[in-house]
Write an enzyme that holds these catalytic residues in place. Structure first.
Site, PDB file in Angstrom:
ATOM      1  N   LYS A   1       0.832  -1.211   0.000  1.00 23.75           N
ATOM      2  CA  LYS A   1       0.000   0.000   0.000  1.00 23.75           C
ATOM      3  C   LYS A   1       0.859   1.250   0.000  1.00 23.75           C
ATOM      4  O   LYS A   1       0.540   2.227  -0.672  1.00 23.75           O
ATOM      5  CB  LYS A   1      -0.931   0.013   1.219  1.00 23.75           C
ATOM      6  CG  LYS A   1      -2.108  -0.917   1.067  1.00 23.75           C
ATOM      7  CD  LYS A   1      -3.152  -0.621   2.131  1.00 23.75           C
ATOM      8  CE  LYS A   1      -4.304  -1.595   2.081  1.00 23.75           C
ATOM      9  NZ  LYS A   1      -5.198  -1.480   3.220  1.00 23.75           N
TER      10      LYS A   1
ATOM     11  N   LYS B   1     -11.462  -4.891  -4.376  1.00 21.64           N
ATOM     12  CA  LYS B   1     -12.298  -3.797  -4.882  1.00 21.64           C
ATOM     13  C   LYS B   1     -11.478  -2.550  -5.168  1.00 21.64           C
ATOM     14  O   LYS B   1     -11.961  -1.611  -5.775  1.00 21.64           O
ATOM     15  CB  LYS B   1     -13.445  -3.500  -3.904  1.00 21.64           C
ATOM     16  CG  LYS B   1     -12.992  -3.103  -2.531  1.00 21.64           C
ATOM     17  CD  LYS B   1     -14.029  -3.404  -1.470  1.00 21.64           C
ATOM     18  CE  LYS B   1     -13.340  -3.518  -0.115  1.00 21.64           C
ATOM     19  NZ  LYS B   1     -14.001  -4.297   0.861  1.00 21.64           N
TER      20      LYS B   1
ATOM     21  N   LYS C   1      -5.060 -11.326  -6.010  1.00 15.49           N
ATOM     22  CA  LYS C   1      -6.324 -11.615  -5.313  1.00 15.49           C
ATOM     23  C   LYS C   1      -7.397 -10.640  -5.795  1.00 15.49           C
ATOM     24  O   LYS C   1      -7.083  -9.517  -6.216  1.00 15.49           O
ATOM     25  CB  LYS C   1      -6.149 -11.548  -3.799  1.00 15.49           C
ATOM     26  CG  LYS C   1      -6.078 -10.170  -3.256  1.00 15.49           C
ATOM     27  CD  LYS C   1      -6.313 -10.086  -1.752  1.00 15.49           C
ATOM     28  CE  LYS C   1      -6.355  -8.595  -1.448  1.00 15.49           C
ATOM     29  NZ  LYS C   1      -6.519  -8.163  -0.152  1.00 15.49           N
TER      30      LYS C   1
HETATM   31  P1  TYM Z   1     -10.720  -6.254   4.281  1.00 16.50           P
HETATM   32  O1  TYM Z   1     -11.741  -5.218   4.573  1.00 16.50           O
HETATM   33  O2  TYM Z   1      -9.726  -5.972   3.225  1.00 16.50           O
HETATM   34  O3  TYM Z   1     -11.430  -7.602   3.888  1.00 16.50           O
HETATM   35  C1  TYM Z   1     -12.460  -8.157   4.687  1.00 16.50           C
HETATM   36  C2  TYM Z   1     -12.327  -9.676   4.724  1.00 16.50           C
HETATM   37  O4  TYM Z   1     -12.412 -10.216   3.411  1.00 16.50           O
HETATM   38  C3  TYM Z   1     -11.289 -11.068   3.168  1.00 16.50           C
HETATM   39  N1  TYM Z   1     -10.933 -10.972   1.747  1.00 16.50           N
HETATM   40  C4  TYM Z   1     -10.820 -12.021   0.923  1.00 16.50           C
HETATM   41  N2  TYM Z   1     -10.949 -13.344   1.130  1.00 16.50           N
HETATM   42  C5  TYM Z   1     -10.782 -14.160   0.072  1.00 16.50           C
HETATM   43  N3  TYM Z   1     -10.466 -13.727  -1.165  1.00 16.50           N
HETATM   44  C6  TYM Z   1     -10.303 -12.425  -1.434  1.00 16.50           C
HETATM   45  N4  TYM Z   1     -10.004 -12.006  -2.648  1.00 16.50           N
HETATM   46  C7  TYM Z   1     -10.474 -11.499  -0.354  1.00 16.50           C
HETATM   47  N5  TYM Z   1     -10.403 -10.147  -0.254  1.00 16.50           N
HETATM   48  C8  TYM Z   1     -10.679  -9.848   1.040  1.00 16.50           C
HETATM   49  C9  TYM Z   1     -10.181 -10.501   4.063  1.00 16.50           C
HETATM   50  O5  TYM Z   1      -9.197 -11.461   4.323  1.00 16.50           O
HETATM   51  C10 TYM Z   1     -10.970 -10.117   5.298  1.00 16.50           C
HETATM   52  O6  TYM Z   1     -11.179 -11.233   6.118  1.00 16.50           O
HETATM   53  N6  TYM Z   1      -7.454  -5.746   8.005  1.00 16.50           N
HETATM   54  C11 TYM Z   1      -8.734  -6.278   7.666  1.00 16.50           C
HETATM   55  C12 TYM Z   1      -9.880  -5.718   8.488  1.00 16.50           C
HETATM   56  C13 TYM Z   1      -9.731  -5.845   9.977  1.00 16.50           C
HETATM   57  C14 TYM Z   1      -9.887  -7.046  10.735  1.00 16.50           C
HETATM   58  C15 TYM Z   1      -9.729  -6.649  12.097  1.00 16.50           C
HETATM   59  C16 TYM Z   1     -10.118  -8.378  10.406  1.00 16.50           C
HETATM   60  C17 TYM Z   1      -9.505  -4.841  10.851  1.00 16.50           C
HETATM   61  N7  TYM Z   1      -9.511  -5.320  12.151  1.00 16.50           N
HETATM   62  C18 TYM Z   1      -9.815  -7.597  13.121  1.00 16.50           C
HETATM   63  C19 TYM Z   1     -10.211  -9.306  11.430  1.00 16.50           C
HETATM   64  C20 TYM Z   1     -10.046  -8.906  12.778  1.00 16.50           C
HETATM   65  C21 TYM Z   1      -9.023  -5.933   6.209  1.00 16.50           C
HETATM   66  O7  TYM Z   1      -8.515  -4.987   5.675  1.00 16.50           O
HETATM   67  O8  TYM Z   1      -9.977  -6.678   5.632  1.00 16.50           O
END
Ligand code: TYM
Length: 332
Positions: A112, A199, A196
């Site tokens: 990022k 969005k 992966k």
């Molecule tokens: P975020 O918002 O990017 O994504 C949310 C969840 O979706 C999963 N994910 C995917 N899984 C499979 N294939 C994909 N292409 C894909 N894209 C996204 C992510 O692994 C995630 O589970 N840092 C985290 C948010 C967060 C969080 C937390 C998660 C903040 N605090 C505490 C768990 C516990 C994030 O940016 O997810």
């Protein structure tokens, strides 16, 4: 005692089927066997520039999507991170236990930071806030996609470091709950199966959002890249694009990858894609209908106010305990 589950999703526009199959669908499944907290992590979204009016809408829409995807707000606690101040407070305390080197090494930070003109401190300390989210709730299990693995490792390292320093279990050391790739742990881009699905990708044909209308879903699936072999079989190494489409098919229909291979023996990619698009449209239809019902004024606000109250009550004791251990004064 039921296990405690915590997970968070950033409110960055409409979520993709990667978010759904990798994480949110599992939230809905887990809520019947565990005590679940599902959080819209709006503070994490602020690590990159956001338009305020859009962010406000995205926060509410992410919470609506949780519920549309089957999370019952009476069973699970659904809330917004910034409405529970303990998250920010614990994050600061944890930052004082975290080494800059371990944050700089994070793959997502490097990726990022490389895309931004200016890199904020928030982008660097992002994983510490995530550790605070998880550790506040005595979390046993964190359902996430494969891309969050490294963030969970640093969360575990921090908990272990602090418990060792104080010679007692202040923070529970959480376990990741990551589906294997064949079950949605990493859904890949439709235009570049080496990346992966995300969005934030530039090409909107590379992802399908949960709110894409049927026609658009069909178009995106029909234009997804494949390969020149024209056989439908699962082979991540040799046939990453087709394997990814097969995983999505299997997640929608419940059929195994072997069953799908047999079903489409001798068929071309065109027919397979057409049927996959129809399956995906049907899988998302109930979610999309529920989402629109939740758009009535006041509905989501009420759910989130109740969730914030429940989350505050669950989070405060852990914050107070750690403040006291560090030598801060108790609240007068
Ligand atoms: P975020 O918002 O990017 O994504 C949310 C969840 O979706 C999963 N994910 C995917 N899984 C499979 N294939 C994909 N292409 C894909 N894209 C996204 C992510 O692994 C995630 O589970 N840092 C985290 C948010 C967060 C969080 C937390 C998660 C903040 N605090 C505490 C768990 C516990 C994030 O940016 O997810």
């Amino acid at each position: 005692m039921k296990k405690r589950v915590f997970s968070g999703v950033q409110p960055s526009g409409s979520l993709t089927i990667g978010n759904y199959f990798g994480a949110i669908r599992n939230f809905a499944k887990l809520q019947h066997e565990a005590d679940c907290f599902f959080c819209v992590v709006d503070l994490h979204a602020l690590t990159v520039p956001q338009d305020p009016a859009t962010l406000r809408e995205n926060i509410k829409n992410t919470a609506r999507l949780f519920i549309a995807a089957g999370i019952d707000p009476r069973v699970s606690t659904v809330f917004v991170q910034s409405q529970v101040s303990a998250h920010s407070e614990l994050s600061w305390l944890l930052e004082c236990q975290t080494y800059i080197g371990e944050l700089r090494r994070m793959t997502q930070f490097k990726a990022k930071a490389g895309k931004q003109d200016v890199v904020t401190t928030g982008l660097l300390t992002y994983p510490v806030l995530m550790a605070a989210d998880i550790l506040l709730y005595n979390t046993d299990l964190v359902p996430v996609g494969e891309d969050q693995k490294q963030h969970l490792e640093i969360t575990r390292d921090l908990a272990i470091r602090i418990n060792n320093r104080f010679q007692e279990e202040i923070f529970k050391v959480p376990e990741p709950y990551i589906p294997p790739r064949q079950s949605g742990g990493r859904i890949m881009s439709l235009t570049d199966p080496g990346e992966k699905m995300s969005k934030s990708a530039e090409n909107p044909k590379s992802y399908i959002t949960l709110l894409d209308p049927p026609d658009l879903i069909k178009k995106k699936i029909m234009s997804a890249v494949t390969d020149s072999e024209a056989t439908i079989r699962y082979d991540e190494g040799q046939k990453p694009a087709v394997s990814n489409l097969m995983v999505i098919y299997s997640l929608c229909s419940g059929e195994s990858l072997e069953a799908i291979t047999q079903k489409y023996e001798g068929c071309g990619y065109g027919q397979f894609k057409k049927e996959l698009a129809e399956l995906l449209v049907e899988t998302l239809r109930p979610l999309q209908e529920k989402f629109h019902e939740l758009s009535a004024p006041g509905v989501i606000e009420e759910i989130l106010a109740d969730g914030a109250n429940r989350a505050r009550a669950a989070a405060e004791p852990k914050l107070r305990l750690f403040q006291e251990k560090l030598g801060l004064l108790p609240f007068a």
